[in-house]
Design an enzyme around this catalytic site. Structure first.
Site, PDB file in Angstrom:
ATOM      1  N   ILE A 101     -16.741  34.835 -23.198  1.00 40.11           N
ATOM      2  CA  ILE A 101     -17.289  34.472 -24.514  1.00 40.11           C
ATOM      3  C   ILE A 101     -16.312  33.556 -25.250  1.00 40.11           C
ATOM      4  O   ILE A 101     -16.701  32.565 -25.879  1.00 40.11           O
ATOM      5  CB  ILE A 101     -17.600  35.728 -25.355  1.00 40.11           C
ATOM      6  CG1 ILE A 101     -18.711  36.547 -24.681  1.00 40.11           C
ATOM      7  CG2 ILE A 101     -18.012  35.338 -26.778  1.00 40.11           C
ATOM      8  CD1 ILE A 101     -18.977  37.891 -25.337  1.00 40.11           C
ATOM      9  N   ARG A 104     -16.673  30.142 -23.735  1.00 45.34           N
ATOM     10  CA  ARG A 104     -17.916  29.483 -24.176  1.00 45.34           C
ATOM     11  C   ARG A 104     -17.860  29.102 -25.663  1.00 45.34           C
ATOM     12  O   ARG A 104     -18.270  28.014 -26.065  1.00 45.34           O
ATOM     13  CB  ARG A 104     -19.092  30.425 -23.931  1.00 45.34           C
ATOM     14  CG  ARG A 104     -20.375  30.091 -24.680  1.00 45.34           C
ATOM     15  CD  ARG A 104     -21.275  29.137 -23.936  1.00 45.34           C
ATOM     16  NE  ARG A 104     -22.415  28.756 -24.761  1.00 45.34           N
ATOM     17  CZ  ARG A 104     -23.563  28.297 -24.289  1.00 45.34           C
ATOM     18  NH1 ARG A 104     -23.736  28.132 -23.011  1.00 45.34           N
ATOM     19  NH2 ARG A 104     -24.540  27.967 -25.102  1.00 45.34           N
ATOM     20  N   GLU A 105     -17.344  30.006 -26.486  1.00 44.33           N
ATOM     21  CA  GLU A 105     -17.405  29.800 -27.929  1.00 44.33           C
ATOM     22  C   GLU A 105     -16.362  28.816 -28.457  1.00 44.33           C
ATOM     23  O   GLU A 105     -16.669  28.012 -29.337  1.00 44.33           O
ATOM     24  CB  GLU A 105     -17.228  31.132 -28.668  1.00 44.33           C
ATOM     25  CG  GLU A 105     -18.401  32.084 -28.542  1.00 44.33           C
ATOM     26  CD  GLU A 105     -19.582  31.675 -29.433  1.00 44.33           C
ATOM     27  OE1 GLU A 105     -19.410  30.788 -30.278  1.00 44.33           O
ATOM     28  OE2 GLU A 105     -20.665  32.257 -29.260  1.00 44.33           O
ATOM     29  N   SER A 106     -15.137  28.912 -27.953  1.00 42.65           N
ATOM     30  CA  SER A 106     -14.074  28.109 -28.570  1.00 42.65           C
ATOM     31  C   SER A 106     -13.158  27.442 -27.556  1.00 42.65           C
ATOM     32  O   SER A 106     -12.129  26.894 -27.943  1.00 42.65           O
ATOM     33  CB  SER A 106     -13.233  28.997 -29.498  1.00 42.65           C
ATOM     34  OG  SER A 106     -12.462  29.907 -28.739  1.00 42.65           O
ATOM     35  N   TYR A 195     -27.177  30.701 -23.022  1.00 38.16           N
ATOM     36  CA  TYR A 195     -25.930  31.300 -23.504  1.00 38.16           C
ATOM     37  C   TYR A 195     -25.484  32.462 -22.628  1.00 38.16           C
ATOM     38  O   TYR A 195     -24.369  32.485 -22.112  1.00 38.16           O
ATOM     39  CB  TYR A 195     -26.108  31.767 -24.951  1.00 38.16           C
ATOM     40  CG  TYR A 195     -24.839  32.276 -25.590  1.00 38.16           C
ATOM     41  CD1 TYR A 195     -24.069  31.460 -26.402  1.00 38.16           C
ATOM     42  CD2 TYR A 195     -24.406  33.580 -25.377  1.00 38.16           C
ATOM     43  CE1 TYR A 195     -22.902  31.915 -26.986  1.00 38.16           C
ATOM     44  CE2 TYR A 195     -23.238  34.052 -25.953  1.00 38.16           C
ATOM     45  CZ  TYR A 195     -22.503  33.221 -26.760  1.00 38.16           C
ATOM     46  OH  TYR A 195     -21.340  33.677 -27.326  1.00 38.16           O
TER      47      TYR A 195
END
Ligand SMILES: *[C@@H]1O[C@H](CO)[C@@H](O)[C@H](O)[C@H]1NC(C)=O
Length: 203
Positions: A101, A104-106, A195
């Protein structure tokens, strides 16, 4: 979904500080400890498509595409394996999922400015939305990551409760982790999108 540099990269990243390479199918007499998978299912048994293949991304897509993206973030993730493992154990979440995560996110925080996204709405390694949550701690602190993973597990538990007949994969495949309530979720298809498939493949 394994058998790649990324898989071993993430394993190495979240392996123990003693430098073990845990592998569960080894017949060696020196069996390393089983990799910690937490309470929400074994991701290695879960099916995923990886990131969506469409006309714009025919090459960097699918499981291989997700793995490539995760691989590109490995360097930025270097400061965090211990933190991710500690937080994972505290919340009983597979550290590989948390790492995925974060990737993927940052991109391991590498695209953030003082912990914020470009729009100034999402904060921290896992990009908590400030319009829904009140982010605590500094962006890459344990305090903050504990909060973000707590948000994740609260959501998974809410989905488990609402859809008790779904299996572990469907429960874990919650989407998008931090953006909205679960009211809009009605069928398993509602939690099966780019996602979650990308995150699972990265993990
Ligand atoms: C969960 O259910 C879905 C849909 O029936 C299925 O495709 C998937 O293989 C199941 N996963 C597990 C781990 O049972």
């Amino acid at each position: 979904m394994l058998s790649s540099v990324v898989f071993w990269g993430l394993i190495a990243l979240i392996g123990t500080s003693r430098g073990l390479y845990p592998f569960t199918h080894s017949t060696s007499p020196h069996l390393p400890p089983r990799l910690y998978r937490g309470c929400y299912g074994d991701i290695m048994t879960m099916e995923t498509l990886g990131t969506t293949c469409d006309i714009n991304s025919l090459i960097n897509c699918g499981i291989r595409g997700s793995e490539t993206f995760a691989e590109m973030d490995l360097r930025a993730m270097k400061p965090y394996p211990t933190l991710i493992k500690e937080v994972g154990q505290r919340h009983c979440v597979d550290p590989a999922v948390i790492a995925a995560i974060i990737s993927r996110e940052s991109h391991g925080g590498s695209v953030l400015r003082d912990g914020w996204d470009r729009g100034g709405l999402k904060f921290g390694l896992m990009q908590l939305d400030k319009q829904i949550y009140h982010p605590v701690g500094t962006w890459d602190s344990k305090e903050h990551l504990l909060q973000a993973v707590g948000v994740l597990t609260d959501r998974i538990k809410a989905i488990q409760k609402k859809f008790s007949t779904w299996n572990v994969t469907q429960h874990l495949k919650d989407r998008p982790y931090f953006e909205s309530g679960i009211e809009a979720i009605v069928t398993p298809a509602d939690v099966d999108d780019d996602y979650v498939n990308d995150v699972l493949a990265r993990a």
